[in-house]
Design an enzyme around this catalytic site. Sequence first.
Site, PDB file in Angstrom:
ATOM      1  NE  ARG A 236      -4.347  -1.143   0.267  1.00  0.00           N
ATOM      2  CZ  ARG A 236      -4.571  -2.165  -0.557  1.00  0.00           C
ATOM      3  NH1 ARG A 236      -3.677  -2.499  -1.464  1.00  0.00           N
ATOM      4  NH2 ARG A 236      -5.703  -2.845  -0.492  1.00  0.00           N
ATOM      5  CG  HIS A 284      -3.391  -0.170  -6.540  1.00  0.00           C
ATOM      6  ND1 HIS A 284      -3.716   0.423  -5.343  1.00  0.00           N
ATOM      7  CD2 HIS A 284      -3.569  -1.506  -6.331  1.00  0.00           C
ATOM      8  CE1 HIS A 284      -4.061  -0.504  -4.458  1.00  0.00           C
ATOM      9  NE2 HIS A 284      -3.984  -1.685  -5.046  1.00  0.00           N
TER      10      HIS A 284
HETATM   11  P1  NDP Z   1      -1.652 -11.539   4.654  1.00  0.00           P
HETATM   12  O1  NDP Z   1      -2.492 -11.050   5.783  1.00  0.00           O
HETATM   13  O2  NDP Z   1      -1.825 -12.948   4.210  1.00  0.00           O
HETATM   14  O3  NDP Z   1      -0.110 -11.351   5.016  1.00  0.00           O
HETATM   15  C1  NDP Z   1       0.388 -10.226   5.660  1.00  0.00           C
HETATM   16  C2  NDP Z   1       1.812 -10.486   6.089  1.00  0.00           C
HETATM   17  O4  NDP Z   1       2.344  -9.299   6.670  1.00  0.00           O
HETATM   18  C3  NDP Z   1       1.909 -11.585   7.172  1.00  0.00           C
HETATM   19  O5  NDP Z   1       3.037 -12.385   6.958  1.00  0.00           O
HETATM   20  C4  NDP Z   1       2.060 -10.768   8.455  1.00  0.00           C
HETATM   21  O6  NDP Z   1       2.757 -11.449   9.492  1.00  0.00           O
HETATM   22  C5  NDP Z   1       2.883  -9.598   7.946  1.00  0.00           C
HETATM   23  N1  NDP Z   1       2.759  -8.448   8.849  1.00  0.00           N
HETATM   24  C6  NDP Z   1       1.667  -7.728   9.155  1.00  0.00           C
HETATM   25  N2  NDP Z   1       1.958  -6.767  10.052  1.00  0.00           N
HETATM   26  C7  NDP Z   1       3.269  -6.898  10.333  1.00  0.00           C
HETATM   27  C8  NDP Z   1       4.159  -6.215  11.188  1.00  0.00           C
HETATM   28  N3  NDP Z   1       3.762  -5.203  11.974  1.00  0.00           N
HETATM   29  N4  NDP Z   1       5.453  -6.616  11.217  1.00  0.00           N
HETATM   30  C9  NDP Z   1       5.876  -7.668  10.452  1.00  0.00           C
HETATM   31  N5  NDP Z   1       5.071  -8.348   9.619  1.00  0.00           N
HETATM   32  C10 NDP Z   1       3.784  -7.974   9.557  1.00  0.00           C
HETATM   33  O7  NDP Z   1      -1.883 -10.516   3.463  1.00  0.00           O
HETATM   34  P2  NDP Z   1      -1.686 -10.785   1.892  1.00  0.00           P
HETATM   35  O8  NDP Z   1      -0.386 -11.432   1.690  1.00  0.00           O
HETATM   36  O9  NDP Z   1      -2.889 -11.443   1.330  1.00  0.00           O
HETATM   37  O10 NDP Z   1      -1.687  -9.272   1.337  1.00  0.00           O
HETATM   38  C11 NDP Z   1      -0.742  -8.329   1.770  1.00  0.00           C
HETATM   39  C12 NDP Z   1      -1.119  -6.947   1.274  1.00  0.00           C
HETATM   40  O11 NDP Z   1      -0.904  -6.824  -0.132  1.00  0.00           O
HETATM   41  C13 NDP Z   1      -2.587  -6.535   1.423  1.00  0.00           C
HETATM   42  O12 NDP Z   1      -2.877  -6.145   2.750  1.00  0.00           O
HETATM   43  C14 NDP Z   1      -2.715  -5.404   0.432  1.00  0.00           C
HETATM   44  O13 NDP Z   1      -2.424  -4.174   1.064  1.00  0.00           O
HETATM   45  C15 NDP Z   1      -1.640  -5.701  -0.610  1.00  0.00           C
HETATM   46  N6  NDP Z   1      -2.218  -6.020  -1.921  1.00  0.00           N
HETATM   47  C16 NDP Z   1      -1.897  -5.212  -2.992  1.00  0.00           C
HETATM   48  C17 NDP Z   1      -2.377  -5.496  -4.242  1.00  0.00           C
HETATM   49  C18 NDP Z   1      -1.975  -4.693  -5.430  1.00  0.00           C
HETATM   50  O14 NDP Z   1      -2.516  -4.901  -6.522  1.00  0.00           O
HETATM   51  N7  NDP Z   1      -1.004  -3.806  -5.317  1.00  0.00           N
HETATM   52  C19 NDP Z   1      -3.288  -6.633  -4.477  1.00  0.00           C
HETATM   53  C20 NDP Z   1      -3.536  -7.416  -3.304  1.00  0.00           C
HETATM   54  C21 NDP Z   1      -3.019  -7.101  -2.065  1.00  0.00           C
HETATM   55  P3  NDP Z   1       2.149 -12.782  10.158  1.00  0.00           P
HETATM   56  O15 NDP Z   1       2.286 -13.849   9.078  1.00  0.00           O
HETATM   57  O16 NDP Z   1       3.026 -13.046  11.307  1.00  0.00           O
HETATM   58  O17 NDP Z   1       0.723 -12.486  10.496  1.00  0.00           O
HETATM   59  C1  OXD Z   2      -6.217  -5.561  -2.904  1.00  0.00           C
HETATM   60  C2  OXD Z   2      -5.793  -4.631  -3.963  1.00  0.00           C
HETATM   61  O1  OXD Z   2      -6.017  -5.264  -1.724  1.00  0.00           O
HETATM   62  O2  OXD Z   2      -6.146  -4.864  -5.135  1.00  0.00           O
HETATM   63  O3  OXD Z   2      -6.749  -6.638  -3.248  1.00  0.00           O
HETATM   64  O4  OXD Z   2      -5.083  -3.662  -3.681  1.00  0.00           O
END
Ligand code: NDP
Ligand code: OXD
Length: 321
Positions: A236, A284
Amino acid sequence: MTKGALALLVHGGTDNWSPQRWKDRFDEVCEGRPVLPFAGAKSDPAAVHYAAVWKPQPGELAGFPNLRVIFNLGAGVDALMADRTLPDVPLVRVAIGDLTARMTEYVVLHVLMHHRQEPYLRQSQREKRWAPKSQWAASAVSVGIMGLGTLGADAADALRGLGFRVAGWSRSPKKIPDIECFHGEAEIDAFLRRTDILVCLLPLTPETRHVLNRPLFEKLNRTSPLGAPVLINAGRGGLQNEADILQCLDDGTLGGASLDVYATEPLPLDSPFWTHPKVVLTPHNAADTDPDEISKYVAEQIERFEAGGALENVVDRGRGY
Ligand code: NDP
Ligand code: OXD
């Protein structure tokens, strides 16, 4: 008996975010269930049991007194978490193979682009310069992925398959074969020290806001074959300090950046990112949302929920993701 209605809160947009496209898809997969676009849902809010939403206005969801589940039509729920009036019902996010595969394509593409010196080679081509630089092997490059969740873990696996040395950083400890796993504040410095290409796939939460800043970039490995570390952010825009990124690109702390997300979207026309020679910019769409796949995922979850089964990928509101 009439099934509880699904309210569709998708405002505007074209292509994949066209409200009509979502309405058509949900009508197909929600047999016998009224699918109400926002205006329709407002006229009979008590009939609404489910809401499928993308960036609804703060307060919109509070207008449905019989809401049972909120389905976010993307993976990231930061926009919803910012709504203080969000009803206290399960919030389900998207975690499906289609979206994951798209993100992995983006990450692999951009890691390879920097690893294989594509910006330099394309510039040479434009200038008709035959000037090859020596090319190092993937095994000489350490990729570090911030966020080892659904998306980060899959991208890590694909990069490891290509021969990169891959590490990941998450909140909780993990064990993934052949991926060096770091977690928490205590291990972030060690993770950064060994990283040549930093990929950010974190969710935006109060803890992660502006985590991509100068002090963090300064801890990345300075001796990589790439010359200087590279940033790839598809999480993000709120994760990044954009002024720091620009200054770090200009003074060599960073050698390049691939950015898919921004503090303000669409990216304002006067943003220096548009024309910066070290920035590879996408609008994005790293992992585009497919209404066909996601409407099916939501409809299946509703059917299971109504049959007494458990919802999948429910957001932990305390953690914010
Ligand atoms: P998940 O919830 O599956 O994974 C998030 C990861 O981030 C986990 O490993 C989590 O740790 C880690 N995390 C969260 N907070 C912290 C912290 N404070 N310190 C260290 N690690 C942290 O999410 P997704 O993988 O499904 O998606 C991730 C992000 O990708 C979404 O939230 C979205 O913002 C972005 N996204 C962007 C898109 C785009 O087109 N640009 C499309 C889709 C998503 P833990 O495993 O320990 O919980
Ligand atoms: C999502 C994105 O969060 O598209 O799925 O950014």
